[in-house]
Scaffold this motif. Structure first.
Motif, PDB file in Angstrom:
ATOM      1  N   UNK A   3     -11.267  -0.783   6.872  1.00  0.00           N
ATOM      2  CA  UNK A   3     -10.232  -1.802   7.034  1.00  0.00           C
ATOM      3  C   UNK A   3      -9.637  -2.203   5.693  1.00  0.00           C
ATOM      4  N   UNK A   4      -9.918  -1.448   4.649  1.00  0.00           N
ATOM      5  CA  UNK A   4      -9.419  -1.766   3.314  1.00  0.00           C
ATOM      6  C   UNK A   4      -7.916  -1.494   3.220  1.00  0.00           C
ATOM      7  N   UNK A   5      -7.219  -2.341   2.461  1.00  0.00           N
ATOM      8  CA  UNK A   5      -5.799  -2.139   2.197  1.00  0.00           C
ATOM      9  C   UNK A   5      -5.611  -1.216   1.002  1.00  0.00           C
ATOM     10  N   UNK A  28     -10.563  -2.966  -1.535  1.00  0.00           N
ATOM     11  CA  UNK A  28      -9.997  -4.305  -1.371  1.00  0.00           C
ATOM     12  C   UNK A  28      -9.480  -4.418   0.049  1.00  0.00           C
ATOM     13  N   UNK A  29     -10.034  -5.357   0.785  1.00  0.00           N
ATOM     14  CA  UNK A  29      -9.660  -5.552   2.177  1.00  0.00           C
ATOM     15  C   UNK A  29      -8.327  -6.240   2.334  1.00  0.00           C
ATOM     16  N   UNK A  30      -7.779  -6.125   3.524  1.00  0.00           N
ATOM     17  CA  UNK A  30      -6.527  -6.801   3.841  1.00  0.00           C
ATOM     18  C   UNK A  30      -6.700  -8.301   3.661  1.00  0.00           C
ATOM     19  N   UNK A  31      -5.718  -8.939   3.062  1.00  0.00           N
ATOM     20  CA  UNK A  31      -5.654 -10.375   2.765  1.00  0.00           C
ATOM     21  C   UNK A  31      -6.650 -10.818   1.690  1.00  0.00           C
ATOM     22  N   UNK A  32      -7.336  -9.884   1.023  1.00  0.00           N
ATOM     23  CA  UNK A  32      -8.205 -10.240  -0.099  1.00  0.00           C
ATOM     24  C   UNK A  32      -7.414 -10.194  -1.398  1.00  0.00           C
ATOM     25  N   UNK A  60     -10.553  11.838  -8.618  1.00  0.00           N
ATOM     26  CA  UNK A  60     -10.580  10.691  -7.719  1.00  0.00           C
ATOM     27  C   UNK A  60      -9.307  10.558  -6.901  1.00  0.00           C
ATOM     28  N   UNK A  61      -9.333   9.557  -6.035  1.00  0.00           N
ATOM     29  CA  UNK A  61      -8.221   9.345  -5.112  1.00  0.00           C
ATOM     30  C   UNK A  61      -7.921   7.860  -4.975  1.00  0.00           C
ATOM     31  N   UNK A  62      -6.670   7.576  -4.627  1.00  0.00           N
ATOM     32  CA  UNK A  62      -6.207   6.218  -4.355  1.00  0.00           C
ATOM     33  C   UNK A  62      -5.614   6.239  -2.951  1.00  0.00           C
ATOM     34  N   UNK A  63      -6.079   5.319  -2.091  1.00  0.00           N
ATOM     35  CA  UNK A  63      -5.573   5.207  -0.724  1.00  0.00           C
ATOM     36  C   UNK A  63      -4.986   3.821  -0.511  1.00  0.00           C
ATOM     37  N   UNK A  64      -3.799   3.778   0.095  1.00  0.00           N
ATOM     38  CA  UNK A  64      -3.158   2.520   0.512  1.00  0.00           C
ATOM     39  C   UNK A  64      -3.070   2.521   2.021  1.00  0.00           C
ATOM     40  N   UNK A  65      -3.199   1.344   2.608  1.00  0.00           N
ATOM     41  CA  UNK A  65      -3.015   1.240   4.055  1.00  0.00           C
ATOM     42  C   UNK A  65      -2.107   0.083   4.367  1.00  0.00           C
TER      43      UNK A  65
END
Length: 65
Positions: A3-5, A28-32, A60-65
């Protein structure tokens, strides 16, 4: 499924022989909200430049949601 953003996994960045980022894992989670703190030369700006896509990480990798 996470559920991380924003997620960083094994992030590494070097400039020449200087290892600036040495394997960051971060979720980093959503709204954190998080603060990135550290001394001069610790790699804070470089990490943000990798997250934004301005720099390409060596590993490494970077993911956005």
């Amino acid at each position: 499924m996470s559920t991380a953003a924003l997620e960083l996994s094994g992030l590494k960045k070097s400039f020449g022989k200087a290892e600036i980022i040495r394997g960051i894992d971060l979720s980093i989670g959503k709204s954190e909200r998080h603060a990135i703190i550290g001394p001069n030369g610790a790699g804070k700006s470089s990490m943000l430049n990798v997250i934004s896509g301005f720099y390409v990480p060596q590993e490494g990798e970077v993911w956005y949601k």
